[in-house]
Design a protein around this motif. Structure first.
Motif, PDB file in Angstrom:
ATOM      1  N   TYR A 162       9.104  33.395  60.209  1.00  0.00           N
ATOM      2  CA  TYR A 162       8.342  32.153  59.868  1.00  0.00           C
ATOM      3  C   TYR A 162       7.100  33.734  59.983  1.00  0.00           C
ATOM      4  O   TYR A 162       7.205  34.543  60.447  1.00  0.00           O
ATOM      5  CB  TYR A 162       8.214  31.551  61.530  1.00  0.00           C
ATOM      6  CG  TYR A 162       8.773  30.227  62.115  1.00  0.00           C
ATOM      7  CD1 TYR A 162       9.130  29.286  61.158  1.00  0.00           C
ATOM      8  CD2 TYR A 162       9.771  30.101  62.729  1.00  0.00           C
ATOM      9  CE1 TYR A 162       9.067  27.795  60.951  1.00  0.00           C
ATOM     10  CE2 TYR A 162      10.498  29.126  63.078  1.00  0.00           C
ATOM     11  CZ  TYR A 162      10.101  28.096  61.680  1.00  0.00           C
ATOM     12  OH  TYR A 162      10.641  27.127  62.228  1.00  0.00           O
ATOM     13  N   SER A 163       5.937  32.770  59.619  1.00  0.00           N
ATOM     14  CA  SER A 163       4.782  34.393  59.352  1.00  0.00           C
ATOM     15  C   SER A 163       4.390  33.945  60.472  1.00  0.00           C
ATOM     16  O   SER A 163       4.368  32.852  60.970  1.00  0.00           O
ATOM     17  CB  SER A 163       3.985  33.661  58.191  1.00  0.00           C
ATOM     18  OG  SER A 163       3.037  33.407  58.222  1.00  0.00           O
ATOM     19  N   PRO A 164       3.700  34.322  60.909  1.00  0.00           N
ATOM     20  CA  PRO A 164       2.315  34.209  62.628  1.00  0.00           C
ATOM     21  C   PRO A 164       1.567  33.099  61.406  1.00  0.00           C
ATOM     22  O   PRO A 164       1.448  32.869  60.248  1.00  0.00           O
ATOM     23  CB  PRO A 164       1.439  35.588  62.626  1.00  0.00           C
ATOM     24  CG  PRO A 164       2.789  36.431  61.586  1.00  0.00           C
ATOM     25  CD  PRO A 164       3.172  36.446  60.882  1.00  0.00           C
ATOM     26  N   SER A 165       1.198  32.726  62.837  1.00  0.00           N
ATOM     27  CA  SER A 165       0.654  30.845  62.303  1.00  0.00           C
ATOM     28  C   SER A 165      -1.304  31.220  61.295  1.00  0.00           C
ATOM     29  O   SER A 165      -1.326  30.226  60.495  1.00  0.00           O
ATOM     30  CB  SER A 165       0.177  30.107  63.138  1.00  0.00           C
ATOM     31  OG  SER A 165      -0.726  30.854  64.257  1.00  0.00           O
ATOM     32  N   GLN A 196      -5.426  26.521  64.248  1.00  0.00           N
ATOM     33  CA  GLN A 196      -4.780  25.157  65.363  1.00  0.00           C
ATOM     34  C   GLN A 196      -4.592  23.961  64.998  1.00  0.00           C
ATOM     35  O   GLN A 196      -4.037  23.111  64.276  1.00  0.00           O
ATOM     36  CB  GLN A 196      -6.417  24.375  66.242  1.00  0.00           C
ATOM     37  CG  GLN A 196      -5.790  25.836  67.546  1.00  0.00           C
ATOM     38  CD  GLN A 196      -4.605  26.340  67.865  1.00  0.00           C
ATOM     39  OE1 GLN A 196      -3.803  24.812  68.321  1.00  0.00           O
ATOM     40  NE2 GLN A 196      -4.401  27.925  68.347  1.00  0.00           N
ATOM     41  N   ILE A 197      -5.319  23.968  62.910  1.00  0.00           N
ATOM     42  CA  ILE A 197      -5.431  22.641  62.266  1.00  0.00           C
ATOM     43  C   ILE A 197      -3.599  22.549  61.690  1.00  0.00           C
ATOM     44  O   ILE A 197      -3.491  21.726  61.590  1.00  0.00           O
ATOM     45  CB  ILE A 197      -6.761  22.871  61.732  1.00  0.00           C
ATOM     46  CG1 ILE A 197      -7.420  22.770  61.636  1.00  0.00           C
ATOM     47  CG2 ILE A 197      -6.104  21.851  60.748  1.00  0.00           C
ATOM     48  CD1 ILE A 197      -8.571  22.921  61.069  1.00  0.00           C
ATOM     49  N   SER A 198      -3.121  23.709  61.663  1.00  0.00           N
ATOM     50  CA  SER A 198      -2.029  23.993  60.537  1.00  0.00           C
ATOM     51  C   SER A 198      -0.851  22.788  61.768  1.00  0.00           C
ATOM     52  O   SER A 198       0.257  23.155  60.888  1.00  0.00           O
ATOM     53  CB  SER A 198      -1.951  25.607  60.684  1.00  0.00           C
ATOM     54  OG  SER A 198      -1.924  26.397  61.528  1.00  0.00           O
ATOM     55  N   PHE A 212      -7.628  33.715  56.074  1.00  0.00           N
ATOM     56  CA  PHE A 212      -6.487  32.548  57.162  1.00  0.00           C
ATOM     57  C   PHE A 212      -5.746  32.450  55.667  1.00  0.00           C
ATOM     58  O   PHE A 212      -6.097  31.733  54.729  1.00  0.00           O
ATOM     59  CB  PHE A 212      -7.283  31.160  57.077  1.00  0.00           C
ATOM     60  CG  PHE A 212      -6.039  30.608  57.998  1.00  0.00           C
ATOM     61  CD1 PHE A 212      -5.442  30.373  59.227  1.00  0.00           C
ATOM     62  CD2 PHE A 212      -5.637  29.403  56.947  1.00  0.00           C
ATOM     63  CE1 PHE A 212      -4.299  29.850  59.903  1.00  0.00           C
ATOM     64  CE2 PHE A 212      -4.773  28.215  57.287  1.00  0.00           C
ATOM     65  CZ  PHE A 212      -3.854  28.718  58.546  1.00  0.00           C
ATOM     66  N   MET A 213      -3.717  32.465  55.617  1.00  0.00           N
ATOM     67  CA  MET A 213      -3.280  32.407  54.521  1.00  0.00           C
ATOM     68  C   MET A 213      -2.698  31.105  54.961  1.00  0.00           C
ATOM     69  O   MET A 213      -2.516  29.864  55.308  1.00  0.00           O
ATOM     70  CB  MET A 213      -2.148  33.257  54.387  1.00  0.00           C
ATOM     71  CG  MET A 213      -2.526  34.951  54.658  1.00  0.00           C
ATOM     72  SD  MET A 213      -3.083  35.238  53.733  1.00  0.00           S
ATOM     73  CE  MET A 213      -2.192  34.839  51.762  1.00  0.00           C
ATOM     74  N   THR A 214      -2.870  30.295  53.451  1.00  0.00           N
ATOM     75  CA  THR A 214      -2.139  28.950  53.387  1.00  0.00           C
ATOM     76  C   THR A 214      -1.457  29.056  51.857  1.00  0.00           C
ATOM     77  O   THR A 214      -1.456  29.422  51.603  1.00  0.00           O
ATOM     78  CB  THR A 214      -3.849  28.460  52.829  1.00  0.00           C
ATOM     79  OG1 THR A 214      -4.069  28.982  51.262  1.00  0.00           O
ATOM     80  CG2 THR A 214      -4.849  28.165  53.321  1.00  0.00           C
ATOM     81  N   SER A 230       6.529  33.869  54.046  1.00  0.00           N
ATOM     82  CA  SER A 230       6.310  35.167  53.687  1.00  0.00           C
ATOM     83  C   SER A 230       6.619  36.138  52.780  1.00  0.00           C
ATOM     84  O   SER A 230       6.020  36.568  52.898  1.00  0.00           O
ATOM     85  CB  SER A 230       6.911  36.181  54.843  1.00  0.00           C
ATOM     86  OG  SER A 230       7.717  34.800  56.372  1.00  0.00           O
ATOM     87  N   LEU A 231       7.452  35.769  52.145  1.00  0.00           N
ATOM     88  CA  LEU A 231       8.225  36.831  51.180  1.00  0.00           C
ATOM     89  C   LEU A 231       6.736  36.736  50.044  1.00  0.00           C
ATOM     90  O   LEU A 231       6.227  37.912  49.279  1.00  0.00           O
ATOM     91  CB  LEU A 231       9.245  35.965  50.893  1.00  0.00           C
ATOM     92  CG  LEU A 231       9.841  36.252  49.444  1.00  0.00           C
ATOM     93  CD1 LEU A 231      10.500  38.419  49.045  1.00  0.00           C
ATOM     94  CD2 LEU A 231      10.851  35.882  48.789  1.00  0.00           C
TER      95      LEU A 231
END
Ligand code: PLP
Length: 396
Positions: free
Chosen positions: A70-73, A275-277, A101-103, A287-288
């Motif tokens: 898991y990537s950090p949120s 939080q939304i995610s 913020f990564m999406t 992550s990759l």
């Protein structure tokens, strides 16, 4: 009992997807190479070689947990930092990793951005022509999408109608430049005027009006096009980016929201996205792929073929007497149909195995979109079919 809301959405399925499915079926009959499929904005050029090399390197050196855990949120901090640094180099801003913020692509970015800056009942304005998926993106948040009618002469913003619609209820403006479907870039004059007007209305109404700038085509610019970064004009901007088009990675679902460092509550917005995610399930992009894009953050695929295709199509359209604004970028063109009903026009084109998308769902009835992210050879072979279609159906 199943959800009435989503059941109702079945009646409004994506016309683009339906046409793409039709093209695939037709391809089974006559060979897909003979279907002139201009329906879908699926990039046709390969990813940069460097990206493939980075993937191989990562896969052979990093631990399984780093690659597949898991990537950090909010996204991987080192990746967010590299993106911030790249944006600062290119656009002279002062982002830090705390503004990124990564999406999962631009779709995920817009989904978060809208929820951050609106509440149910607020209005979000966008400008026709617009990407039809904005409806599901916005409608499901409870905010209300309102569409400002087009300025068909150049597909810049229709400021007269925009000002009328810019009431106190408007919490955000959703813009997309370079634009899908017109291929037009909003000029610096247009963006400056938009920014000035929003600042004036923010004061008048006593609340922020955010710009959500949807920028998946930011780097697909043709000769002479102005490169414009909306955040350079307006502080309360959330840039929504995607690597889907610039690196030809739509299936990898990777992008980000970049919150302008001077945006109101910029220190909170990225954490709020986290939080939304949790709620919408667009969480923890792979992550990759985060690690891989961070290594090629200033690169793009070789997208020159899109300009070659655009010139071929534009020239033919002009020769055949179409009215059309010449695209500044993207891989779309949006001419006026040769009859009022673009649906009927596109239906007739199917007889010539030309798959064109009617403009109605883009907020521009009477126009049609061609997505020319296909091989140049196919574009060339499609031009006689386009000519036959026009001559047989409209110039008898
Ligand atoms: C204007 C626009 N916004 C958003 C998206 C969604 O992009 P992504 O695949 O990165 O989610 C697209 C995809 O075609 C688009 O054209």
């Amino acid at each position: 009992m199943i959800s009435e809301k989503y059941k109702k959405m079945l009646q409004g399925k994506s016309v683009i997807r339906e046409l793409a499915e039709f093209a695939a079926e037709r391809g089974k009959e006559i060979g897909y190479e003979n279907v002139f499929d201009y329906s879908l904005g699926n990039p046709s050029v390969p990813v940069p070689e460097e990206f493939t090399k980075v993937m191989i390197q990562l896969l052979s050196t990093k631990s399984p947990a780093e690659l597949h855990g898991y990537s950090p949120s909010l996204g991987i901090p080192s990746v967010r930092k590299k993106i911030a640094d790249s944006l600062n180099r290119r656009f002279d801003l002062n982002y830090t990793e705390n503004h990124i913020f990564m999406t999962t692509g631009a779709a995920g970015a817009v989904a978060h951005a809208v929820r951050c800056v609106t509440k149910p009942g607020d209005e979000v304005l966008t400008f026709a022509p617009f990407f039809p998926e904005y409806h599901p993106y916005i409608d499901l948040t409870g905010a209300v999408l309102k569409v400002v009618p087009p300025h068909p002469e150049d597909f810049q913003i229709n400021f007269t109608l925009f000002e009328e619609m810019l009431t106190e209820k408007v919490a955000a403006i959703l813009i997309n430049s370079p634009n899908n479907p017109s291929g037009v870039i909003y000029s610096s004059d247009t963006i400056q005027k938009l920014a000035d007007l929003l600042r004036q209305k923010e004061k008048e109404y006593g609340h922020e009006i955010f710009i959500i700038s949807d920028e998946p085509y930011r780097e697909i610019l043709f000769e002479g096009a102005e490169s414009i970064y909306v955040s350079n004009f307006y502080d309360n901007t959330l840039s929504c980016y995607s690597y889907s088009k610039s690196l030809s990675l739509p299936g990898e679902r990777i992008g980000y929201v970049a919150v302008h460092p001077a945006c109101k509550d910029s220190g909170l917005i990225v954490s709020m996205c986290g939080q939304i995610s949790r709620g919408i399930g667009h969480n923890c992009p792979p992550s990759l792929i985060q690690l891989a894009v961070a290594e090629v953050v200033d690169l793009t695929a070789d997208m020159s073929v899109y300009e070659t295709n655009m010139n071929l199509i534009y020239e033919k359209l002009m020769e055949l007497g179409f009215t059309c604004v010449k695209p500044d970028g993207t891989f779309y063109i949006f001419p006026k149909a040769l009859e009022e009903d673009a649906n009927a026009f596109c239906q007739k084109a199917l007889k010539y195995d030309l798959i064109l998308v009617p403009g109605d769902s883009f907020g521009c009835p009477g126009y049609f979109r061609m997505a020319y992210c296909i091989d140049t050879d196919k574009v060339k072979r499609s031009l006689p079919a386009l000519e036959r279609f026009v001559m047989n159906e409209y110039r008898k």
